[in-house]
Design a protein around this motif. Structure first.
Motif, PDB file in Angstrom:
ATOM      1  N   PHE A   2      27.049  34.273  40.850  1.00 20.66           N
ATOM      2  CA  PHE A   2      27.490  33.183  41.712  1.00 20.66           C
ATOM      3  C   PHE A   2      27.118  33.426  43.176  1.00 20.66           C
ATOM      4  O   PHE A   2      27.465  32.623  44.042  1.00 20.66           O
ATOM      5  CB  PHE A   2      29.012  33.012  41.619  1.00 20.66           C
ATOM      6  N   GLY A   3      26.423  34.513  43.441  1.00 18.69           N
ATOM      7  CA  GLY A   3      26.176  34.952  44.812  1.00 18.69           C
ATOM      8  C   GLY A   3      24.912  34.393  45.403  1.00 18.69           C
ATOM      9  O   GLY A   3      24.236  33.585  44.786  1.00 18.69           O
ATOM     10  N   PRO A   4      24.641  34.895  46.635  1.00 19.57           N
ATOM     11  CA  PRO A   4      25.446  35.910  47.340  1.00 19.57           C
ATOM     12  C   PRO A   4      26.741  35.330  47.898  1.00 19.57           C
ATOM     13  O   PRO A   4      26.729  34.286  48.540  1.00 19.57           O
ATOM     14  CB  PRO A   4      24.519  36.383  48.460  1.00 19.57           C
ATOM     15  N   LEU A   5      27.837  36.026  47.638  1.00 21.96           N
ATOM     16  CA  LEU A   5      29.143  35.576  48.093  1.00 21.96           C
ATOM     17  C   LEU A   5      29.519  36.277  49.394  1.00 21.96           C
ATOM     18  O   LEU A   5      29.373  37.491  49.512  1.00 21.96           O
ATOM     19  CB  LEU A   5      30.193  35.879  47.014  1.00 21.96           C
ATOM     20  N   PRO A   6      30.020  35.531  50.373  1.00 24.17           N
ATOM     21  CA  PRO A   6      30.404  36.133  51.655  1.00 24.17           C
ATOM     22  C   PRO A   6      31.467  37.218  51.467  1.00 24.17           C
ATOM     23  O   PRO A   6      32.415  37.055  50.698  1.00 24.17           O
ATOM     24  CB  PRO A   6      30.974  34.942  52.443  1.00 24.17           C
ATOM     25  N   GLY A   7      31.279  38.316  52.154  1.00 24.44           N
ATOM     26  CA  GLY A   7      32.232  39.409  52.087  1.00 24.44           C
ATOM     27  C   GLY A   7      32.077  40.280  50.864  1.00 24.44           C
ATOM     28  O   GLY A   7      32.782  41.276  50.722  1.00 24.44           O
ATOM     29  N   LEU A   8      31.134  39.913  49.961  1.00 26.50           N
ATOM     30  CA  LEU A   8      30.951  40.680  48.740  1.00 26.50           C
ATOM     31  C   LEU A   8      29.505  41.154  48.600  1.00 26.50           C
ATOM     32  O   LEU A   8      29.263  42.321  48.312  1.00 26.50           O
ATOM     33  CB  LEU A   8      31.344  39.834  47.527  1.00 26.50           C
ATOM     34  N   HIS A   9      28.538  40.241  48.819  1.00 27.29           N
ATOM     35  CA  HIS A   9      27.125  40.593  48.669  1.00 27.29           C
ATOM     36  C   HIS A   9      26.331  40.449  49.956  1.00 27.29           C
ATOM     37  O   HIS A   9      25.160  40.832  49.999  1.00 27.29           O
ATOM     38  CB  HIS A   9      26.459  39.690  47.609  1.00 27.29           C
ATOM     39  N   THR A  10      26.938  39.899  50.990  1.00 27.67           N
ATOM     40  CA  THR A  10      26.211  39.610  52.226  1.00 27.67           C
ATOM     41  C   THR A  10      26.300  40.778  53.204  1.00 27.67           C
ATOM     42  O   THR A  10      27.223  41.593  53.124  1.00 27.67           O
ATOM     43  CB  THR A  10      26.786  38.350  52.888  1.00 27.67           C
ATOM     44  N   PRO A  11      25.344  40.895  54.136  1.00 25.32           N
ATOM     45  CA  PRO A  11      25.378  41.999  55.107  1.00 25.32           C
ATOM     46  C   PRO A  11      26.642  41.949  55.957  1.00 25.32           C
ATOM     47  O   PRO A  11      27.031  40.877  56.432  1.00 25.32           O
ATOM     48  CB  PRO A  11      24.123  41.756  55.956  1.00 25.32           C
ATOM     49  N   PRO A  12      27.277  43.093  56.193  1.00 22.28           N
ATOM     50  CA  PRO A  12      28.525  43.137  56.965  1.00 22.28           C
ATOM     51  C   PRO A  12      28.258  43.225  58.466  1.00 22.28           C
ATOM     52  O   PRO A  12      28.637  44.192  59.138  1.00 22.28           O
ATOM     53  CB  PRO A  12      29.196  44.409  56.444  1.00 22.28           C
ATOM     54  N   ASP A  13      27.610  42.195  59.007  1.00 25.88           N
ATOM     55  CA  ASP A  13      27.145  42.275  60.392  1.00 25.88           C
ATOM     56  C   ASP A  13      27.842  41.299  61.324  1.00 25.88           C
ATOM     57  O   ASP A  13      27.358  41.038  62.430  1.00 25.88           O
ATOM     58  CB  ASP A  13      25.633  42.060  60.450  1.00 25.88           C
ATOM     59  N   HIS A  14      28.959  40.719  60.913  1.00 27.46           N
ATOM     60  CA  HIS A  14      29.696  39.815  61.782  1.00 27.46           C
ATOM     61  C   HIS A  14      31.163  39.797  61.348  1.00 27.46           C
ATOM     62  O   HIS A  14      31.513  40.196  60.234  1.00 27.46           O
ATOM     63  CB  HIS A  14      29.096  38.403  61.746  1.00 27.46           C
ATOM     64  N   LEU A  15      32.017  39.292  62.242  1.00 25.50           N
ATOM     65  CA  LEU A  15      33.455  39.308  61.971  1.00 25.50           C
ATOM     66  C   LEU A  15      33.824  38.386  60.809  1.00 25.50           C
ATOM     67  O   LEU A  15      34.840  38.601  60.143  1.00 25.50           O
ATOM     68  CB  LEU A  15      34.221  38.903  63.231  1.00 25.50           C
ATOM     69  N   GLY A  16      33.004  37.374  60.565  1.00 30.74           N
ATOM     70  CA  GLY A  16      33.257  36.510  59.421  1.00 30.74           C
ATOM     71  C   GLY A  16      33.215  37.282  58.111  1.00 30.74           C
ATOM     72  O   GLY A  16      33.966  36.982  57.176  1.00 30.74           O
ATOM     73  N   TRP A  17      32.340  38.292  58.040  1.00 34.30           N
ATOM     74  CA  TRP A  17      32.285  39.129  56.840  1.00 34.30           C
ATOM     75  C   TRP A  17      33.604  39.872  56.661  1.00 34.30           C
ATOM     76  O   TRP A  17      34.113  39.986  55.540  1.00 34.30           O
ATOM     77  CB  TRP A  17      31.137  40.130  56.943  1.00 34.30           C
ATOM     78  N   VAL A  18      34.149  40.379  57.753  1.00 33.69           N
ATOM     79  CA  VAL A  18      35.414  41.121  57.683  1.00 33.69           C
ATOM     80  C   VAL A  18      36.527  40.224  57.171  1.00 33.69           C
ATOM     81  O   VAL A  18      37.322  40.616  56.301  1.00 33.69           O
ATOM     82  CB  VAL A  18      35.781  41.702  59.060  1.00 33.69           C
ATOM     83  N   ALA A  19      36.593  38.981  57.688  1.00 36.09           N
ATOM     84  CA  ALA A  19      37.620  38.048  57.231  1.00 36.09           C
ATOM     85  C   ALA A  19      37.454  37.738  55.745  1.00 36.09           C
ATOM     86  O   ALA A  19      38.433  37.690  54.992  1.00 36.09           O
ATOM     87  CB  ALA A  19      37.545  36.759  58.054  1.00 36.09           C
ATOM     88  N   ALA A  20      36.200  37.562  55.308  1.00 37.94           N
ATOM     89  CA  ALA A  20      35.951  37.284  53.895  1.00 37.94           C
ATOM     90  C   ALA A  20      36.302  38.493  53.034  1.00 37.94           C
ATOM     91  O   ALA A  20      36.853  38.335  51.933  1.00 37.94           O
ATOM     92  CB  ALA A  20      34.483  36.884  53.694  1.00 37.94           C
TER      93      ALA A  20
END
Length: 393
Positions: free
Chosen positions: A324-342
């Motif tokens: 189902f990906g890439p899913l934010p916070g799971l498969h995406t690069p952790p390069d922004h605060l949105g990733w942390v929230a996800a």
């Protein structure tokens, strides 16, 4: 349902030996859960061109380094481990138990659960390679799954050395760490010299635990000295000596505070140990509440299962989401605060998968379906085990 949980909690509370220091179990539970949550927050498996690679938000967002200060709790685990092991060894000596029997019993609790992890990941790795999965991806997954084992090897070695550590002043291993770092960073010694700190660095909190058993850390002043001194020393090392601010490894960084441990990681651990000692009385009061104690008892009884399988839970959740990906916070690069929230939103999914791992493997790891709890036992059994009825594992 709520009434049933309360009844179970009250039964656990009533079955606990009255002399048991519940704050020790609470500190162990905090240490285990801190490591698990820390890994889940800073470990990312990024889908990149058909491959999975590890990454960390600390690579791209160094301002998040304080997260590592909250969740790098290994020093507290070694503090508790040293305290419990020295106390257990002293009891074994008083009862006339031979050293090799005592050590075998303790190490079997550590290493029996490892067999299940190795068998499963041998099968998974073989299946992935036979299916044509990229070798780099397989190596990444296997390395992540087996990464908790380094801790067990160090902890086992220190446990075996408990009779020698029982009278050791923590300043001696601290001096070793200081001199090793001087050689590495001040005089250009080969990086391999730093691996001396893998033993010496964790021996510092372990020997502090032995000092706790000897009664040398019972005064609040000891906790304050460790907390203030360790915190100030760490701040100075980061601000003026060039040590990284993150207390966990960051992919791509030239220096890691944890691999192997540096002086900054050790002084940070001293500060953590001091705080742990200062919180003992508050924890004792909190643990008088049956629900709180039942939760801590569960974590202690499941500590090895939780610790060994938490990375597998993260990877299983990640793999399940790939179609189902890439899913934010799971498969995406952790390069922004949105990733942390996800990523925060994915934590319940990781916990659910870990719960499935617990259901699958805990009975085997505990020895037998009706194995007697080592944290919660009948009063009669506790009284037979030790005159105080308050033995720790």
């Amino acid at each position: 349902m709520r009434d049933r949980v309360r009844r179970v909690a009250h039964r656990i509370d009533a079955a606990t030996p009255p002399g048991r220091d519940r704050s020790v179990d609470a500190l162990r539970a905090v240490a285990v859960l801190g490591v698990v949550l820390g890994h889940w927050l800073v470990t990312a498996l990024v889908a990149d061109g058909g491959r999975l690679r590890t990454a960390s938000p600390l690579q791209h967002l160094p301002e998040l380094a304080p997260i590592s200060w909250l969740f790098q709790t290994l020093a507290v685990f070694f503090l508790v481990g040293g305290h419990v092991a020295t106390r257990s060894h002293a009891t074994a000596q008083a009862e006339g138990t031979a050293y090799h029997r005592w050590l075998t019993a303790r190490l079997s609790r550590l290493f029996k659960p490892v067999a299940a992890l190795l068998v499963l990941w041998t099968a998974v790795t073989t299946a992935l390679l036979l299916s044509g999965t990229d070798v780099t991806t397989v190596r990444t997954l296997a390395k992540l799954a087996l990464s908790p084992l380094w801790f067990l090897l160090v902890f086992a070695a220190l446990t075996a050395a408990t009779p020698l550590v029982a009278r050791l002043n923590p300043l001696w291993p601290l001096a070793v760490v200081l001199h090793v770092d001087l050689l590495r960073f001040g005089f250009g010694a080969p990086p391999a010299v730093g691996w001396v700190n893998l033993a010496a660095g964790w021996l510092v909190p372990y020997s502090l635990g032995a000092a706790w058993t000897r009664g040398e850390l019972d005064r609040p002043r000891a906790g304050w000295v460790l907390f203030v001194g360790g915190t100030a020393a760490t701040a100075g090392l980061v601000a003026w000596a060039g040590y990284p601010a993150s207390m966990v490894g960051v992919p791509g960084a030239s220096v890691s505070n944890l691999d192997p441990p540096t002086l900054a990681a050790v002084t940070f651990g001293l500060g953590q140990c001091g705080l742990a000692l200062l919180l003992r009385e508050r924890l004792r009061r909190t643990m008088r509440r049956p629900l709180a104690w039942a939760a801590v008892a569960f974590v202690n009884l499941s500590a090895m299962t939780i610790f060994l399988w938490h990375q597998t839970a993260l990877m299983a959740t990640t793999a399940t989401g790939l179609p189902f990906g890439p899913l934010p916070g799971l498969h995406t690069p952790p390069d922004h605060l949105g990733w942390v929230a996800a990523r925060l939103l994915w934590l319940p999914a990781f916990a659910l998968t870990l719960g499935l791992c617990w259901a699958a493997f805990h009975v085997y790891e505990s020895g037998r379906p009706r194995a007697r709890s080592r944290v919660v036992r009948s009063r009669r059994a506790a009284d037979r085990a030790t005159p105080t009825g308050a033995r720790h594992v």
